[in-house]
Design a protein around this motif. Structure first.
Motif, PDB file in Angstrom:
ATOM      1  N   VAL A  99      -0.993  -1.373   6.422  1.00 53.17           N
ATOM      2  CA  VAL A  99       0.262  -0.811   5.436  1.00 53.17           C
ATOM      3  C   VAL A  99      -1.086  -2.453   4.158  1.00 53.17           C
ATOM      4  O   VAL A  99       0.186  -1.083   2.938  1.00 53.17           O
ATOM      5  CB  VAL A  99       1.070  -2.392   6.221  1.00 53.17           C
ATOM      6  N   GLY A 100      -1.692  -2.985   4.253  1.00 48.78           N
ATOM      7  CA  GLY A 100      -2.544  -3.464   2.930  1.00 48.78           C
ATOM      8  C   GLY A 100      -3.346  -2.356   2.145  1.00 48.78           C
ATOM      9  O   GLY A 100      -2.618  -2.311   0.935  1.00 48.78           O
ATOM     10  N   SER A 101      -4.033  -1.286   3.305  1.00 47.48           N
ATOM     11  CA  SER A 101      -4.559   0.093   2.172  1.00 47.48           C
ATOM     12  C   SER A 101      -3.496   0.878   1.248  1.00 47.48           C
ATOM     13  O   SER A 101      -3.995   1.353   0.544  1.00 47.48           O
ATOM     14  CB  SER A 101      -5.252   0.414   3.124  1.00 47.48           C
ATOM     15  N   ILE A 102      -2.752   1.008   2.423  1.00 44.22           N
ATOM     16  CA  ILE A 102      -1.067   2.006   1.430  1.00 44.22           C
ATOM     17  C   ILE A 102      -0.833   1.120  -0.022  1.00 44.22           C
ATOM     18  O   ILE A 102      -1.228   1.920  -0.773  1.00 44.22           O
ATOM     19  CB  ILE A 102      -0.491   2.384   2.342  1.00 44.22           C
ATOM     20  N   VAL A 103      -0.153   0.183   0.207  1.00 47.56           N
ATOM     21  CA  VAL A 103       0.189  -0.627  -0.663  1.00 47.56           C
ATOM     22  C   VAL A 103      -0.827  -1.007  -1.678  1.00 47.56           C
ATOM     23  O   VAL A 103      -0.439  -0.618  -3.125  1.00 47.56           O
ATOM     24  CB  VAL A 103       0.162  -2.421   0.034  1.00 47.56           C
ATOM     25  N   LEU A 104      -1.842  -1.388  -1.920  1.00 45.03           N
ATOM     26  CA  LEU A 104      -2.850  -0.871  -2.795  1.00 45.03           C
ATOM     27  C   LEU A 104      -3.371   0.369  -3.382  1.00 45.03           C
ATOM     28  O   LEU A 104      -3.944   0.688  -4.503  1.00 45.03           O
ATOM     29  CB  LEU A 104      -4.953  -1.302  -1.855  1.00 45.03           C
ATOM     30  N   ASN A 105      -3.562   1.165  -2.963  1.00 44.85           N
ATOM     31  CA  ASN A 105      -3.587   3.207  -3.710  1.00 44.85           C
ATOM     32  C   ASN A 105      -2.700   2.908  -3.822  1.00 44.85           C
ATOM     33  O   ASN A 105      -2.424   3.452  -5.120  1.00 44.85           O
ATOM     34  CB  ASN A 105      -3.152   3.996  -2.100  1.00 44.85           C
ATOM     35  N   LYS A 106      -1.275   2.636  -3.548  1.00 45.19           N
ATOM     36  CA  LYS A 106      -0.187   2.597  -4.788  1.00 45.19           C
ATOM     37  C   LYS A 106       0.123   2.261  -6.383  1.00 45.19           C
ATOM     38  O   LYS A 106       0.645   2.530  -6.802  1.00 45.19           O
ATOM     39  CB  LYS A 106       1.399   2.239  -3.804  1.00 45.19           C
TER      40      LYS A 106
END
Length: 452
Positions: free
Chosen positions: A306-313
């Protein structure tokens, strides 16, 4: 004659105090109220609880008072009135008339960048003992739509705005305070998730008060959260440091110098909270179970995902720290909930003048909140908890997609009319086509139930 004159001068000059209480602040919170007394030097004090009526008495030795308690806003604090009087010539007695019984706890704080010596008086509201919370481990078992539709629970996301109250967090060159920035972002994330069916966001704090690091993560466990996010806007020793980042708990691997620094800064917040470094291992019986070891591995993997997805956004509109797209890891105390996926979001470096201006902008904060909210939704759309409404919605959509055909919108068509023609609810038609609104245009291709 000289002796009489000396005595007269001593009488007229009054007592000489070793310390002075020159300010006071109050921070009401849902489960406690904090009073902070500003001092020019350290003091000795004692606390006495009186009943019938309930009062809390604070005696400060060798101190005088040069502040007005009448100016304090006592709304919601549990305190109805604060009185003071000189005691034993050189001591001061402060009496708190209470509307409810509260447990007093006090400790001293040394000077920091913002305040001098302080005496903290925490008044804790009595709470009922809650049962031990066991980790939620979703069994890997296939369920039918009928089984899942009977559950359809909300996905619980606990949103933690860092710092608060007596702890301002990092302070920018123009005196912008971290605690104010992150509370605004947290509230916007809360607002956005609240508007989406299937989500139950919970704020750790909804106004300006402090919550201990352990209490923050324990709230997530008590609420049986599916995700815990802690929002920050920290500072670094060099003003040139910049960029947003996302962190998960370190598993003992290599940790960058900046990550270590930020973790130390955030973990120091518990000094102001009066806890002084609570370790992961204390008091939690669940940590003695092998189940927790398995759960920790699972939740860390989920945290990284989830952290990787949030960082990408976030990276779609904000500069990332070191221009990296990888989530960082560090030993943040607030992330040590063994059974709840947890991430810490650094929205930028408030110590950087340009990023301080960004974080001071309501429009920029809303963009940041939208990126965080979008990242959370994307993660749970991909991997929803089986018992959740989002899982049911996804499975229903997949079932519909398994038997669909394409329909081209003609002149005069409406979305509700198409839904009625093919025996599908308007909601399901919108979901099946991932539409953002009920508006359609001529020539648009829609998926509708029926043989391919």
């Amino acid at each position: 004659m000289k002796q009489r004159l000396l005595v007269l001068l001593l009488v007229l000059s009054g007592p000489v105090f070793a310390a002075t209480v020159h300010g006071v602040r109050i921070w009401p919170a849902p489960d406690n109220t904090r009073l902070v007394f500003d001092l020019d030097t350290p003091i000795d004090h004692s606390i006495l609880v009186l009943k019938n009526p309930f009062r809390i008495v604070l005696d400060i030795e060798g101190a005088g008072l040069s502040t007005d308690f009448a100016e304090l806003d006592l709304t919601g604090s549990g305190v109805t009135q604060i009185r003071s009087a000189t005691r034993n010539a050189n001591d001061i007695r402060i009496v708190l008339d209470m509307s409810t019984n509260m447990l007093p706890r006090s400790f001293a704080l040394k000077p920091n960048d913002q305040y001098g010596h302080r005496l903290v008086l925490d008044l804790e509201r009595p709470t009922l003992q809650t049962p031990t919370i066991t980790p939620r481990i979703e069994p890997v078992v296939s369920k039918s739509i009928a089984q899942i539709s009977n559950q359809r629970r909300d996905i619980v996301v606990v949103i933690d705005a860092g710092h608060g109250g007596e702890d301002p967090g990092a302070i920018g060159p123009s005196k912008l305070r971290e605690k104010d920035v992150v509370l605004a972002i947290a509230k916007e994330v809360y607002r956005q998730l609240s508007a989406i069916k299937g989500y139950q966001p919970i704020l750790v704090r909804d106004s300006d008060y402090i919550v201990g690091l352990k209490q923050r993560r324990e709230l997530a466990r008590k609420k049986n959260a599916d995700l815990f996010i802690s929002i920050h806007a920290d500072a670094y020793s060099k003003a040139s440091a910049h960029g947003a980042s996302v962190y998960a708990l370190s598993n003992g691997g290599v940790v960058s110098a900046v990550a270590k620094y930020l973790a130390n800064q955030e973990n120091a917040a518990d000094v102001i909270g009066g806890i002084n470094g609570v370790s992961l291992e204390d008091k939690d019986e669940v940590l003695k179970s092998v189940l927790v070891d398995l759960s920790m591995t699972t939740t860390l993997q989920s945290s990284l995902s989830v952290g990787s997805i949030v960082l990408n956004k976030m990276g779609k509109f904000a500069k990332l720290h070191g221009d990296r797209t990888q989530i960082g890891q560090a030993n943040f105390v607030v992330l040590r909930a063994p059974d709840v996926p947890s991430i810490l979001i650094e929205t930028g470096f408030i110590s950087n003048p340009r990023e301080e201006r960004n974080l001071g902008s309501a429009a920029y904060r809303k963009k940041m909140a939208s990126a965080i909210s979008a990242g959370i939704q994307t993660y749970f759309q991909r991997t929803p908890p089986e018992s959740s409404y989002i899982a049911w919605q996804k499975q229903q959509s997949q079932t519909l997609q398994a038997a669909t055909r394409r329909y081209t919108v003609a002149k005069g068509d409406t979305l509700s009319g198409i839904a009625g023609r093919y025996g599908i609810s308007l909601t399901n038609l919108v979901s099946l086509n991932n539409l953002r609104s009920n508006s359609i245009r001529v020539g648009q291709v829609l998926l509708v139930p029926g043989a391919s």
